[in-house]
Design an enzyme around this catalytic site. Structure first.
Site, short mmCIF file in Angstrom:
data_model
loop_
_atom_site.label_atom_id
_atom_site.label_comp_id
_atom_site.label_asym_id
_atom_site.label_seq_id
_atom_site.Cartn_x
_atom_site.Cartn_y
_atom_site.Cartn_z
N SER A 176 65.92 42.22 58.40
CA SER A 176 66.74 43.42 57.88
C SER A 176 67.56 42.58 56.28
O SER A 176 67.72 43.68 55.59
CB SER A 176 68.05 43.08 58.86
OG SER A 176 68.46 41.25 59.27
N HIS A 204 65.25 47.75 62.40
CA HIS A 204 65.22 49.06 60.49
C HIS A 204 63.05 49.22 60.68
O HIS A 204 62.87 49.24 59.73
CB HIS A 204 65.12 47.57 59.42
CG HIS A 204 66.76 46.55 59.36
ND1 HIS A 204 67.53 47.78 58.57
CD2 HIS A 204 67.28 46.19 59.76
CE1 HIS A 204 68.01 47.77 58.79
NE2 HIS A 204 68.72 46.67 59.38
N LYS A 235 70.14 53.97 63.09
CA LYS A 235 69.84 53.20 61.48
C LYS A 235 69.00 54.37 61.56
O LYS A 235 69.43 55.72 61.13
CB LYS A 235 69.01 51.93 61.68
CG LYS A 235 70.39 50.95 61.76
CD LYS A 235 69.74 49.40 61.79
CE LYS A 235 70.92 48.12 61.39
NZ LYS A 235 70.52 47.62 62.13
C1 LIG Z 1 71.57 46.48 63.41
C2 LIG Z 1 70.65 45.29 63.23
C3 LIG Z 1 71.12 45.08 64.81
C4 LIG Z 1 72.42 45.57 65.34
O1 LIG Z 1 72.12 47.10 65.42
P1 LIG Z 1 73.42 48.03 66.05
O2 LIG Z 1 72.73 48.98 66.76
O3 LIG Z 1 73.95 48.21 64.33
O4 LIG Z 1 74.78 46.60 67.32
C5 LIG Z 1 69.97 44.73 64.96
N1 LIG Z 1 69.00 44.10 65.10
C6 LIG Z 1 69.04 44.02 63.39
C7 LIG Z 1 67.50 43.48 62.70
C8 LIG Z 1 69.64 44.88 62.15
O5 LIG Z 1 69.47 44.99 61.15
#
Ligand SMILES: *Cc1c(COP(=O)(O)O)cnc(C)c1O
Length: 414
Positions: A176, A204, A235
């Site tokens: 990330s 991602h 996302k």
């Molecule tokens: C954003 C993210 C999460 C968390 O996901 P949410 O649905 O925003 O709680 C978990 N793992 C990674 C790698 C992320 O980038």
């Protein structure tokens, strides 16, 4: 008892103070930030679906038909047909037997790792994994072995040392804060050899990499080899919530053991319907993914032209590693003065000495906007820092993770 004001002062002194900024309007390529128009380069709305008319309508329609909330945990009275339908579509999209919705990616990771790593076992976690995986390891009764980022020799060393107690290898698919992709074929091979499960967090990766945006696991052709695949709806899919793809027996096990699923309210109908509409759009219009990938290359090339190396690859996460927290904050403030909004990322999100400006690209940006952004970011980074950036990019990952890898030596980072 720690004095809160003193603790805050310490955070400020270390250059690590954070505050929330106010955005008005939807997550488009341009937004109003504290009332000022800026180019947005730090949203995960990669495919521009969060503000797509069909996605908004689906959410509004679901609110009118089913109400604003699900009312209870899915194991109580919160389980509705739309939850099941979205799970079926997600499983099909990802090429897994079944899928299970969770409240968020954070809840999915903490819940699943805790459920799968039991006392007496060992879980193996990449040093740059997301904070929610780190916390899942902390909650689990198992020991944790943190292996150096993407270092397969180190992972194998740990598996050997665990002497058959290794139960789970867990990794981000697309990392990330660095935008690189995990060495999945090698991880799967080691898992097979040492009889461990593989869990990939593709928060991602979905909508950004792989055939038709199906993610890093599909890109490597490993749908049948990865036991647990976590994805978020927050996302690329423009909504909120998350899902776990796995086989049916594992799904039943999670329904009976994952505390973050059992003891938390089911996703609200508008969130479920929005994600479903976004998934449909993603399947109908693969060109969105192609455009996102093209945009990622455009930004990387434009930064390179200004002597700002931003790492290889064509994921939409483009890090400009600058070193000290203050260097990243200063650069980000200067870029903002010129109308580019990208966050400075500092410890504990990234390891000490690898603070950075992290730019994220959206399919809805134009080439002109991205080239302009690169020019402004380059101006915001002083000449000396720009020269050092190239060196740091190469060193950052190595120095960030060196010396870890002891059992239970969980990275404070991430
Ligand atoms: C954003 C993210 C999460 C968390 O996901 P949410 O649905 O925003 O709680 C978990 N793992 C990674 C790698 C992320 O980038």
């Amino acid at each position: 008892m720690t004095d809160i004001e003193t603790a805050l002062e310490e955070i400020r002194d270390r250059g690590l103070y954070r505050r929330m900024r106010m955005i008005s309007g939807p997550q488009g390529p341009r937004v109003l930030l504290d009332g000022r128009p800026v180019l947005l380069l730090c949203s995960n709305n990669y495919l521009g679906l969060a503000d797509h008319p069909r996605v908004r309508e689906a959410a509004a329609d679901a609110a009118m038909r089913y109400g604003a909330g699900a009312g209870a945990s899915r194991l109580v009275s919160g389980n509705m047909r739309i939850h099941r339908r979205l799970e079926e579509r997600l499983a099909e999209f990802k090429g897994h037997e079944t899928a299970l919705l969770f409240g968020s990616g954070f809840l999915a990771n903490t819940g699943v790792v805790q459920a799968l790593a039991r006392p007496g076992e060992v879980v193996f976690s990449d040093a740059l994994n997301h904070a929610s995986i780190v916390d899942g390891c902390r909650l689990a009764g198992a020991e944790t072995f943190v292996y150096d980022h993407a270092d397969m020799d180190h992972l194998e060393y740990g598996l050997r040392e665990a002497e058959g107690r290794g139960s789970l290898i867990v990794t981000d698919g697309v990392f990330s804060m660095d935008g690189d992709v995990a060495p999945l074929p090698e991880i799967v091979e080691l898992a097979r050899r040492y009889d461990a499960r593989v869990m990939v967090d593709d928060a991602h990766g979905t909508g950004t990499v792989g055939p038709r945006g199906r993610g890093s696991v599909a890109a490597a052709g490993l749908e049948d080899e990865v036991d647990v695949l976590v994805g978020t709806l927050g996302k690329s899919l423009g909504s909120y919530g998350a899902y776990v793809c796995c086989d049916r027996s594992l799904a039943k096990y999670l329904v009976n053991t994952a505390r973050t699923l059992i003891f938390s309210t089911a996703l609200a109908p508008p969130q479920v319907a929005a994600a479903m509409a976004a998934l449909e759009l993603l399947r109908e219009e693969p060109r969105r993914v192609e455009r996102l990938q093209r945009n990622s290359r455009v930004l990387r090339e434009a930064l390179a032209e200004h002597d700002l190396p931003a790492g290889a690859g064509d994921t939409p996460i483009v890090p400009v590693v600058l070193g000290e927290a203050s260097a990243a904050v200063d650069a980000s403030e200067r870029a903002l003065e010129r109308g580019v909004f990208a966050q400075a990322i500092r410890p504990p999100t990234v390891p000490e000495g690898s603070s950075r400006m992290r730019l994220t690209v959206m399919a809805s940006h134009t080439k002109t906007e991205l080239r302009e952004a690169a020019r402004i970011v380059a101006k915001a980074v002083p000449e000396t820092a720009r020269k050092a950036a190239a060196r740091r990019l190469a060193e950052a990952t190595v120095s960030a993770t060196a010396g870890k890898g002891v059992f239970d030596g969980l990275a404070d980072a991430a």
